[in-house]
Design an enzyme around this catalytic site. Structure first.
Site, short mmCIF file in Angstrom:
data_model
loop_
_atom_site.label_atom_id
_atom_site.label_comp_id
_atom_site.label_asym_id
_atom_site.label_seq_id
_atom_site.Cartn_x
_atom_site.Cartn_y
_atom_site.Cartn_z
N TYR A 47 -11.30 2.87 9.87
CA TYR A 47 -11.29 1.90 8.77
C TYR A 47 -11.98 0.60 9.21
CZ TYR A 47 -9.61 -2.14 6.22
OH TYR A 47 -9.56 -3.33 5.56
N LEU A 54 3.12 -5.01 5.32
CA LEU A 54 4.43 -5.63 5.51
C LEU A 54 5.11 -6.07 4.21
CD1 LEU A 54 6.57 -6.79 7.45
CD2 LEU A 54 5.14 -8.83 7.67
N SER A 59 -13.02 -7.93 6.48
CA SER A 59 -11.66 -8.14 6.99
C SER A 59 -11.70 -8.82 8.34
CB SER A 59 -11.00 -6.77 7.12
OG SER A 59 -9.84 -6.84 7.90
N LYS A 105 -15.78 -1.43 8.06
CA LYS A 105 -16.03 -2.83 7.67
C LYS A 105 -17.19 -3.40 8.50
CE LYS A 105 -12.95 -3.22 4.46
NZ LYS A 105 -13.36 -3.27 3.06
C1 UD1 Z 1 -4.03 -4.13 8.61
C2 UD1 Z 1 -5.37 -4.05 9.28
C3 UD1 Z 1 -6.36 -4.85 8.50
C4 UD1 Z 1 -6.47 -4.33 7.11
C5 UD1 Z 1 -5.12 -4.36 6.46
C6 UD1 Z 1 -5.30 -3.63 5.13
C7 UD1 Z 1 -5.08 -3.73 11.68
C8 UD1 Z 1 -5.11 -4.37 13.01
N1 UD1 Z 1 -5.29 -4.54 10.64
O1 UD1 Z 1 -3.59 -5.46 8.73
O2 UD1 Z 1 -7.64 -4.71 9.07
O3 UD1 Z 1 -7.40 -5.09 6.38
O4 UD1 Z 1 -4.15 -3.70 7.27
O5 UD1 Z 1 -4.20 -3.00 4.69
O6 UD1 Z 1 -4.84 -2.57 11.56
N2 UD1 Z 1 4.71 -4.74 10.08
C9 UD1 Z 1 6.02 -4.41 10.38
N3 UD1 Z 1 6.64 -3.45 9.63
C10 UD1 Z 1 6.01 -2.79 8.61
C11 UD1 Z 1 4.67 -3.13 8.30
C12 UD1 Z 1 4.06 -4.10 9.07
O7 UD1 Z 1 6.61 -4.97 11.28
O8 UD1 Z 1 6.62 -1.91 7.99
C13 UD1 Z 1 4.03 -5.78 10.86
C14 UD1 Z 1 2.83 -5.25 11.61
O9 UD1 Z 1 3.21 -4.78 12.87
C15 UD1 Z 1 1.95 -6.49 11.67
C16 UD1 Z 1 2.31 -7.29 10.42
O10 UD1 Z 1 3.56 -6.75 9.98
O11 UD1 Z 1 2.31 -7.24 12.80
C17 UD1 Z 1 1.29 -7.14 9.32
O12 UD1 Z 1 1.05 -5.76 9.11
P1 UD1 Z 1 0.16 -5.20 7.89
O13 UD1 Z 1 0.69 -5.76 6.62
O14 UD1 Z 1 0.11 -3.72 8.03
O15 UD1 Z 1 -1.25 -5.84 8.11
P2 UD1 Z 1 -2.22 -5.82 9.40
O16 UD1 Z 1 -1.84 -4.78 10.36
O17 UD1 Z 1 -2.30 -7.21 9.90
#
Ligand code: UD1
Length: 344
Positions: A152, A203, A127, A156
């Site tokens: 987690y 997300l 990752s 990795k």
């Molecule tokens: C995270 C992990 C990554 C992992 C992946 C697996 C970190 C820094 N990264 O990715 O290593 O491989 O999950 O699942 O922890 N967001 C919102 N609202 C939500 C959900 C997400 O605003 O309800 C935003 C988050 O703040 C982020 C972006 O969307 O900025 C992406 O979030 P997400 O899909 O959880 O992925 P990562 O955090 O990038």
């Protein structure tokens, strides 16, 4: 037939899409999965798309004897793609031992058995989390690995080190480590997609589940970051594009084209898209208005990260092809299909 590949975690989100591409490319596939975060429905989906049902064995990679029996009954396995892992960042902070046990033992068991069964090739799912908060974007594979923010993320990093140390010790294996950025979307047929257990942490499933009414409102974690619109930036990569890179990696090792016993590649598009931009794309392609609100930052989030994918482009001949509109549309079609089937 090109040969038999073992896909651990092959019933899961990225794994199932990869099995489709492997079968389309002429490989035969054995899936093992403990179904802890997936269901066997994806095996049906794979069969509907490809016309071929992969062999499926319900098995946890922590079960060394079970793995040994599996390898003994499939002595013609040529390579392994190892997806099986626990992947919820927040949960890993709450239950570190679970994460270290699951994610480290699984790989150790596979590596331990590979020489005994004369299996020489393994692709490992890593990752972009290994880079932490990058000093520069886009980020390439020469960037330093930063101290992990969560157990987690640490698993990795440690797994990458375990592979390198095992090769250094003289083990007769090759590995390709793939560092994924943010995989999203679904198969265009809507037969496969992401279906997290319980409340989504990521997300895109949260967006589509909110749009369909399973969740009331999406929380956008922060709009005060140092980015053009204040929300975080990620490199969202289509899951089918990502899956195709695994076939290329397996081809490369089986055709003996690796330049090193361990090779590392970033898999991303090279483009950064913000959370708010992604929501806009979703609203456009789905024709729905998303109920969301800005809330406080989520602890441990990276502000911005996107890939420099040139190494994969040049060496693997792989490029992410799908555009973000089609990708978000595929995620929405998958959610609509789940509704049609009464699953969600
Ligand atoms: C995270 C992990 C990554 C992992 C992946 C697996 C970190 C820094 N990264 O990715 O290593 O491989 O999950 O699942 O922890 N967001 C919102 N609202 C939500 C959900 C997400 O605003 O309800 C935003 C988050 O703040 C982020 C972006 O969307 O900025 C992406 O979030 P997400 O899909 O959880 O992925 P990562 O955090 O990038």
């Amino acid at each position: 037939m090109k040969g038999k590949i073992l896909v651990t975690g092959g019933a899961g989100y990225i794994g199932s899409h990869t099995v489709v591409e492997l079968q389309n490319a002429g490989y035969s596939v054995v899936i093992i999965d403990d179904l802890s975060n997936s269901t066997a429905d994806s095996i049906d989906g794979i069969e509907r798309i490809t016309g071929t049902r992969p062999v499926f064995v319900k098995l946890d990679c922590n079960d060394l004897d079970g793995l040994r029996n599996l390898f003994a009954s499939h002595p013609d396995i040529k390579g392994i793609i190892h997806f099986a892992a626990s992947k919820a960042v927040g949960e890993s902070v709450q239950k570190p031992l679970l994460y270290y046990r699951n994610n480290l033992n699984s790989l150790i068991n596979l590596l331990d058995l590979m020489p005994q069964f004369d299996i020489k090739n393994i692709v490992f799912s890593s990752s972009c989390t290994v880079y932490g908060e990058p000093d520069v974007n886009p980020i390439d594979e020469t960037a330093p690995v930063k101290p992990a923010e969560s157990p987690y993320g640490n698993t990795k990093q440690i797994n990458e080190e375990i592979i390198k140390d095992f090769v250094r010790s003289g083990a007769d294996i090759k590995s390709i480590i793939l560092r994924y950025f943010n995989p999203i979307g679904a198969h265009p047929s809507a037969e496969l997609g992401e279906l997290p257990n319980g409340v989504p942490q990521n997300l895109v499933p949260y967006i589509t589940q909110t749009a369909i009414g399973v969740r009331e409102q999406l929380s956008v974690f922060g709009d005060d970051y140092n980015t053009p619109d204040g929300s975080c930036i990620r490199d969202f990569i289509n899951v089918v594009d990502l899956a195709k890179a695994h076939v290329i990696a397996i081809d490369r090792m089986l055709e003996d084209k690796s330049q090193d016993k361990v090779e590392i590649f970033n898999l991303g598009t090279g483009r950064g898209v913000s959370v708010l931009e992604l929501i806009n794309v979703f609203e456009k392609v789905s024709g729905t208005k998303l109920n969301y609100k800005i809330v406080a930052r989520r602890e441990g989030d990276i502000e911005k990260i996107w890939a420099d994918p040139k190494h994969a482009n040049n060496v693997l001949g792989w490029t992410a092809k799908e555009n973000i509109d089609d990708t978000m549309n595929s995620a929405w079609k998958w959610q609509l299909k789940l509704r049609e089937k009464g699953i969600m």
